[in-house]
Design a protein around this motif. Sequence first.
Motif, PDB file in Angstrom:
ATOM      1  N   GLU A  36      -9.866-133.013 -15.247  1.00  0.00           N
ATOM      2  CA  GLU A  36      -8.521-133.585 -15.311  1.00  0.00           C
ATOM      3  C   GLU A  36      -7.851-133.541 -13.941  1.00  0.00           C
ATOM      4  O   GLU A  36      -7.231-134.528 -13.508  1.00  0.00           O
ATOM      5  CB  GLU A  36      -7.671-132.822 -16.335  1.00  0.00           C
ATOM      6  CG  GLU A  36      -8.056-133.087 -17.778  1.00  0.00           C
ATOM      7  CD  GLU A  36      -7.249-132.253 -18.746  1.00  0.00           C
ATOM      8  OE1 GLU A  36      -6.559-131.306 -18.291  1.00  0.00           O
ATOM      9  OE2 GLU A  36      -7.300-132.529 -19.949  1.00  0.00           O
ATOM     10  N   SER A  37      -7.973-132.416 -13.265  1.00  0.00           N
ATOM     11  CA  SER A  37      -7.369-132.274 -11.936  1.00  0.00           C
ATOM     12  C   SER A  37      -7.999-133.252 -10.943  1.00  0.00           C
ATOM     13  O   SER A  37      -7.299-133.886 -10.142  1.00  0.00           O
ATOM     14  CB  SER A  37      -7.540-130.832 -11.452  1.00  0.00           C
ATOM     15  OG  SER A  37      -7.023-130.671 -10.156  1.00  0.00           O
ATOM     16  N   ASP A  40      -6.846-136.866 -11.674  1.00  0.00           N
ATOM     17  CA  ASP A  40      -5.466-137.041 -11.220  1.00  0.00           C
ATOM     18  C   ASP A  40      -5.401-137.193  -9.698  1.00  0.00           C
ATOM     19  O   ASP A  40      -4.696-138.062  -9.177  1.00  0.00           O
ATOM     20  CB  ASP A  40      -4.594-135.868 -11.663  1.00  0.00           C
ATOM     21  CG  ASP A  40      -4.213-135.930 -13.136  1.00  0.00           C
ATOM     22  OD1 ASP A  40      -4.400-137.000 -13.745  1.00  0.00           O
ATOM     23  OD2 ASP A  40      -3.733-134.911 -13.669  1.00  0.00           O
ATOM     24  N   SER A  43      -6.755-140.648  -8.782  1.00  0.00           N
ATOM     25  CA  SER A  43      -5.777-141.694  -9.109  1.00  0.00           C
ATOM     26  C   SER A  43      -4.716-141.794  -8.022  1.00  0.00           C
ATOM     27  O   SER A  43      -4.328-142.894  -7.606  1.00  0.00           O
ATOM     28  CB  SER A  43      -5.107-141.394 -10.458  1.00  0.00           C
ATOM     29  OG  SER A  43      -6.054-141.351 -11.496  1.00  0.00           O
ATOM     30  N   LYS A  44      -4.242-140.654  -7.555  1.00  0.00           N
ATOM     31  CA  LYS A  44      -3.234-140.648  -6.492  1.00  0.00           C
ATOM     32  C   LYS A  44      -3.820-141.187  -5.189  1.00  0.00           C
ATOM     33  O   LYS A  44      -3.134-141.884  -4.435  1.00  0.00           O
ATOM     34  CB  LYS A  44      -2.703-139.228  -6.289  1.00  0.00           C
ATOM     35  CG  LYS A  44      -1.869-138.723  -7.459  1.00  0.00           C
ATOM     36  CD  LYS A  44      -1.560-137.246  -7.327  1.00  0.00           C
ATOM     37  CE  LYS A  44      -0.831-136.731  -8.568  1.00  0.00           C
ATOM     38  NZ  LYS A  44      -0.659-135.257  -8.535  1.00  0.00           N
ATOM     39  N   THR A 100      -2.512-135.801 -19.176  1.00  0.00           N
ATOM     40  CA  THR A 100      -2.605-135.740 -17.719  1.00  0.00           C
ATOM     41  C   THR A 100      -1.847-136.905 -17.094  1.00  0.00           C
ATOM     42  O   THR A 100      -1.472-137.868 -17.760  1.00  0.00           O
ATOM     43  CB  THR A 100      -4.073-135.804 -17.272  1.00  0.00           C
ATOM     44  OG1 THR A 100      -4.586-137.108 -17.571  1.00  0.00           O
ATOM     45  CG2 THR A 100      -4.907-134.747 -17.973  1.00  0.00           C
ATOM     46  N   ASP A 101      -1.650-136.810 -15.760  1.00  0.00           N
ATOM     47  CA  ASP A 101      -0.987-137.901 -15.042  1.00  0.00           C
ATOM     48  C   ASP A 101      -1.773-139.201 -15.184  1.00  0.00           C
ATOM     49  O   ASP A 101      -1.193-140.282 -15.271  1.00  0.00           O
ATOM     50  CB  ASP A 101      -0.848-137.545 -13.559  1.00  0.00           C
ATOM     51  CG  ASP A 101       0.172-136.441 -13.322  1.00  0.00           C
ATOM     52  OD1 ASP A 101       0.999-136.204 -14.217  1.00  0.00           O
ATOM     53  OD2 ASP A 101       0.140-135.821 -12.239  1.00  0.00           O
ATOM     54  N   TYR A 102      -3.106-139.104 -15.187  1.00  0.00           N
ATOM     55  CA  TYR A 102      -3.935-140.306 -15.331  1.00  0.00           C
ATOM     56  C   TYR A 102      -3.615-141.025 -16.628  1.00  0.00           C
ATOM     57  O   TYR A 102      -3.420-142.246 -16.659  1.00  0.00           O
ATOM     58  CB  TYR A 102      -5.416-139.933 -15.278  1.00  0.00           C
ATOM     59  CG  TYR A 102      -6.324-141.079 -15.696  1.00  0.00           C
ATOM     60  CD1 TYR A 102      -6.614-142.116 -14.814  1.00  0.00           C
ATOM     61  CD2 TYR A 102      -6.866-141.136 -16.977  1.00  0.00           C
ATOM     62  CE1 TYR A 102      -7.428-143.167 -15.191  1.00  0.00           C
ATOM     63  CE2 TYR A 102      -7.674-142.187 -17.358  1.00  0.00           C
ATOM     64  CZ  TYR A 102      -7.956-143.188 -16.469  1.00  0.00           C
ATOM     65  OH  TYR A 102      -8.749-144.250 -16.852  1.00  0.00           O
TER      66      TYR A 102
END
Length: 264
Positions: A36-37, A40, A43-44, A100-102
Motif C-alpha cells: 500500500e505504501s 501510494d 501514484s504520487k 489508501t490514497d491510491y
Amino acid sequence: MVALKTFQKDLREFLDKFDALATSYDHTINHCSELESLIDDYSKFITNERNKEIWGQLELAKSSEFQQLLLDLRKKSALCVSIMEKYRALKLLNGNDGMTDYFKNIESCIINEFGHFRVCSESKVLLIGSGAFPMTPLLIAKQTGAEVVGIDIDDEAITLGLNVIERLGRDLKIRLENTLVEDLDFTKEATHIIFSSTVERKFEILDQLHARTNEDLVEAMRYGNQLKSLFNYSLKEVDQRKWKMVENISRPRHVFDIALYTKA
C-alpha cells in the motif's frame, strides 16, 4: 543530468520493490502495508508535475534500456495493483476497510467518468477488468441503480469480488463473471463499457467489440500516456471507420485519464 540519473534510479528502485512484493504475495494480508505504501508513493511520483520534464528528456533519448524499463514497470505495477485490490478485499472480509490514497484517487475518477453521457437506472454497464475489489460496479450501481457486470480472468479476483459484493452491495444489480468478453452475451445489451487502465489488450478488444455491441454504445477507455504510462497502458489509434473519440478527459492529479468513444 543529476536529476535524470536520480529519476532513472528511482524507477529501478520502484521496479525492484514491485518485483519483491509481487513475489511475496501468499493469498493472505502479509506484506499488505508495504505494498500500500509503495503504490501510494508510485501514484504520487507519476502525478508529480516536476517529473514531467525529466520524462520528456528520457522519451527523446529513445533508449532501448529505458523502453524495457518502462515495459517492466508497467507490467509489474499492474500486477501489484491487482494484488493490492486482493489485500483490500481480504481486509474488508476480516472487518477492516481502511482506504489508501491510491484508492481514494481512483474513486474520485469514477463518478463523472462518462462526462455528459450519463449513466441512469436504465443503463447497462460492463466493466472489463473488475479486479478483486470492484469499486466501479459498487459506486455506479449504488448511485444510479444501473445494472453492472464486471468481468475478470483472475479466478481469485472474481471469488474475492463476489464476497465483497455480498458484503457491500447484496441488493444492487451487480454481477461478476470469470470470462472473456467474447464469451459474454451481456456485451450485446451494454449501453456503457469501461476498460480498466491496466488491461493490456484493451484496444484489440475494443476493435472486436464493434460487431458485438449496440449502435448507441458509449465506451470509456481508462489510459495513461507519457509519465502516466508507467502505471497504465497508453492510448492507441482506433479504426476510425468503427470508433470516434468524442471526449478526452485529462485529469492531471489522477493516476489515469479517460477517452470516450462512440461508434462512427
